[in-house]
Design a protein around this motif. Sequence first.
Motif, short mmCIF file in Angstrom:
data_model
loop_
_atom_site.label_atom_id
_atom_site.label_comp_id
_atom_site.label_asym_id
_atom_site.label_seq_id
_atom_site.Cartn_x
_atom_site.Cartn_y
_atom_site.Cartn_z
N ASP A 116 7.11 16.44 -7.47
CA ASP A 116 7.18 15.37 -6.46
C ASP A 116 7.71 14.09 -7.09
O ASP A 116 8.55 13.39 -6.51
CB ASP A 116 5.78 15.08 -5.88
N ARG A 117 7.20 13.79 -8.28
CA ARG A 117 7.61 12.55 -8.95
C ARG A 117 9.10 12.59 -9.29
O ARG A 117 9.81 11.61 -9.15
CB ARG A 117 6.77 12.32 -10.21
N ARG A 118 9.55 13.77 -9.73
CA ARG A 118 10.98 13.91 -10.04
C ARG A 118 11.83 13.67 -8.80
O ARG A 118 12.86 13.01 -8.85
CB ARG A 118 11.26 15.30 -10.61
N LYS A 119 11.35 14.20 -7.68
CA LYS A 119 12.11 14.03 -6.44
C LYS A 119 12.18 12.55 -6.06
O LYS A 119 13.21 12.07 -5.63
CB LYS A 119 11.43 14.81 -5.31
N LEU A 120 11.07 11.86 -6.22
CA LEU A 120 11.05 10.44 -5.88
C LEU A 120 11.98 9.65 -6.80
O LEU A 120 12.72 8.78 -6.36
CB LEU A 120 9.62 9.88 -5.97
N GLU A 121 11.95 9.98 -8.08
CA GLU A 121 12.81 9.29 -9.03
C GLU A 121 14.27 9.54 -8.70
O GLU A 121 15.11 8.66 -8.85
CB GLU A 121 12.50 9.72 -10.46
N THR A 142 11.65 8.49 5.81
CA THR A 142 12.99 8.80 5.29
C THR A 142 12.87 9.39 3.90
O THR A 142 13.51 10.40 3.58
CB THR A 142 13.85 7.51 5.25
N VAL A 143 12.04 8.76 3.06
CA VAL A 143 11.86 9.28 1.70
C VAL A 143 11.32 10.70 1.76
O VAL A 143 11.77 11.59 1.05
CB VAL A 143 10.91 8.37 0.88
N GLY A 144 10.36 10.90 2.66
CA GLY A 144 9.77 12.23 2.82
C GLY A 144 10.83 13.25 3.21
O GLY A 144 10.86 14.36 2.69
N ARG A 145 11.74 12.83 4.12
CA ARG A 145 12.76 13.77 4.58
C ARG A 145 13.77 14.06 3.47
O ARG A 145 14.11 15.20 3.21
CB ARG A 145 13.48 13.17 5.81
N VAL A 146 14.19 13.00 2.77
CA VAL A 146 15.21 13.17 1.72
C VAL A 146 14.67 14.01 0.56
O VAL A 146 15.37 14.82 -0.02
CB VAL A 146 15.68 11.78 1.21
N THR A 147 13.40 13.79 0.24
CA THR A 147 12.84 14.48 -0.93
C THR A 147 12.08 15.75 -0.56
O THR A 147 11.59 16.44 -1.45
CB THR A 147 11.87 13.55 -1.69
N SER A 148 11.94 16.02 0.72
CA SER A 148 11.16 17.16 1.21
C SER A 148 9.68 17.04 0.86
O SER A 148 8.98 18.04 0.75
CB SER A 148 11.68 18.49 0.67
N LEU A 149 9.20 15.82 0.66
CA LEU A 149 7.77 15.64 0.37
C LEU A 149 7.03 15.38 1.68
O LEU A 149 7.51 14.62 2.51
CB LEU A 149 7.55 14.43 -0.54
N LEU A 154 2.51 11.59 0.67
CA LEU A 154 3.04 10.31 0.18
C LEU A 154 2.08 9.18 0.54
O LEU A 154 1.79 8.31 -0.27
CB LEU A 154 4.39 10.02 0.83
N ARG A 155 1.60 9.21 1.78
CA ARG A 155 0.72 8.13 2.24
C ARG A 155 -0.60 8.14 1.48
O ARG A 155 -1.14 7.09 1.13
CB ARG A 155 0.47 8.25 3.74
N ARG A 156 -1.11 9.34 1.22
CA ARG A 156 -2.38 9.43 0.46
C ARG A 156 -2.19 8.84 -0.93
O ARG A 156 -3.03 8.10 -1.44
CB ARG A 156 -2.82 10.89 0.36
N ALA A 157 -1.04 9.18 -1.53
CA ALA A 157 -0.76 8.68 -2.88
C ALA A 157 -0.65 7.16 -2.85
O ALA A 157 -1.14 6.47 -3.75
CB ALA A 157 0.54 9.29 -3.39
N LEU A 158 -0.03 6.65 -1.77
CA LEU A 158 0.13 5.20 -1.65
C LEU A 158 -1.21 4.50 -1.47
O LEU A 158 -1.45 3.45 -2.05
CB LEU A 158 1.02 4.89 -0.45
N GLU A 159 -2.07 5.11 -0.65
CA GLU A 159 -3.40 4.52 -0.43
C GLU A 159 -4.12 4.39 -1.75
O GLU A 159 -4.73 3.38 -2.06
CB GLU A 159 -4.22 5.41 0.50
N ARG A 160 -3.99 5.45 -2.55
CA ARG A 160 -4.67 5.44 -3.85
C ARG A 160 -4.06 4.37 -4.75
O ARG A 160 -4.76 3.65 -5.45
CB ARG A 160 -4.48 6.81 -4.49
N ALA A 161 -2.73 4.27 -4.70
CA ALA A 161 -2.05 3.29 -5.55
C ALA A 161 -2.33 1.86 -5.10
O ALA A 161 -2.22 0.93 -5.89
CB ALA A 161 -0.55 3.55 -5.52
N SER A 162 -2.68 1.69 -3.81
CA SER A 162 -2.92 0.34 -3.30
C SER A 162 -4.37 -0.09 -3.47
O SER A 162 -4.73 -1.20 -3.09
CB SER A 162 -2.55 0.27 -1.82
N ALA A 163 -5.21 0.79 -4.00
CA ALA A 163 -6.63 0.45 -4.17
C ALA A 163 -6.76 -0.67 -5.20
O ALA A 163 -6.06 -0.67 -6.21
CB ALA A 163 -7.40 1.67 -4.63
#
Lengths: 265, 74
Positions: A116-121, A142-149, A154-163
């Motif tokens: 997943d991280r590679r796809k985002l990068e 859009t990111v989800g569609r482009v990277t197939s994630l 993605l949102r769960r990861a973001l929630e965690r990152a925004s804690a």
Amino acid sequence: MSGVNNATLPLEHFIQAVQTQLDNAQTAMAVKARNLNLPLTFAIKDITLDLRAQVEFTAGEIRIRPAGATDTQASLFHLVFTAITRPMIEENAIAFAESPQDRPIDELGDELTDEDRRKLEWVGVRTVGKLQELSAQGGDRTVGRVTSLPVDRLRRALERASAPLVEHVVPVLNGANGDPPLLRVRGRNLMRAGPPRVMLGGEPIAVVKASADELMLAPAPHQWAGELSVEPAPMVAAAMAFDLRPFVPAAAAVNGTISGTGVTS
Amino acid sequence: MTGRRSMGAMLAEIADGAMAAAATPGLRTTRIEMTLPVDIAWIGGPLFAELPKSVTRTAFDGPPSRMHVVWEAM
């Protein structure tokens, strides 16, 4: 040619693999030239690959598998790679310029796999900040569609990152200027839309300055120890226990009562 | 696939050989260009590419891919 594995893989991964190998080849040549104290006189300028492969187009993605011995009718991929100059690299590097405070995408932890991280990068999302910025603009789909994630992941990861996270609390003693002593709180995601709600042992503490990674607090004389809680948004909080009583300036100690709950963790 | 080199290692070795061959006294080489058959193996991860081990292909060998590479003096 390998014909053992029949699974196809995304073409873009193949291109990345070639790019990595070209970088490795160039690095190997440079290392050798340096070790032998020779000037590096040659560099790969262009490389063209005519790759025989089986091709599939699935879910908006071109997938390939290098042809095996029995693949007599394999397609031919003509891939051309050209070296770019230093100014071109620098020009592109500006687009990826990252502030030293930016957290790499790796810090999203277990929410995202290495893949997943590679796809985002690959789509240029290299920092948590960039992902948060995209999400705020509604770009996570859009990111989800482009990277197939999956967008949910993605949102769960973001929630965690925004804690919010409190990393440390240190005293700022301005004795010479006569300014009241302050506490500097370092961390991340300490502020969102407005100043955070900061409590010490259940009592509010004055916030002099706030940013996402730093808070300046003006403690009352009895607020130099205890459990600090920072709440940048309702129901989102980070806490840390500290004891800075040995740093209380004499004037504050005389003018007020010093007490604290002490450090428990 | 075992024993195959990564494409980077193969390219570095070919470059080494090409540079050595081009280092002729009285001659300044500015560009080396090669077209080679390569056997490519890739199942994700590192890309393995190797020059064919034998001139004659057998039924066990897949069709070779082709690589054209250009080195230029810096």
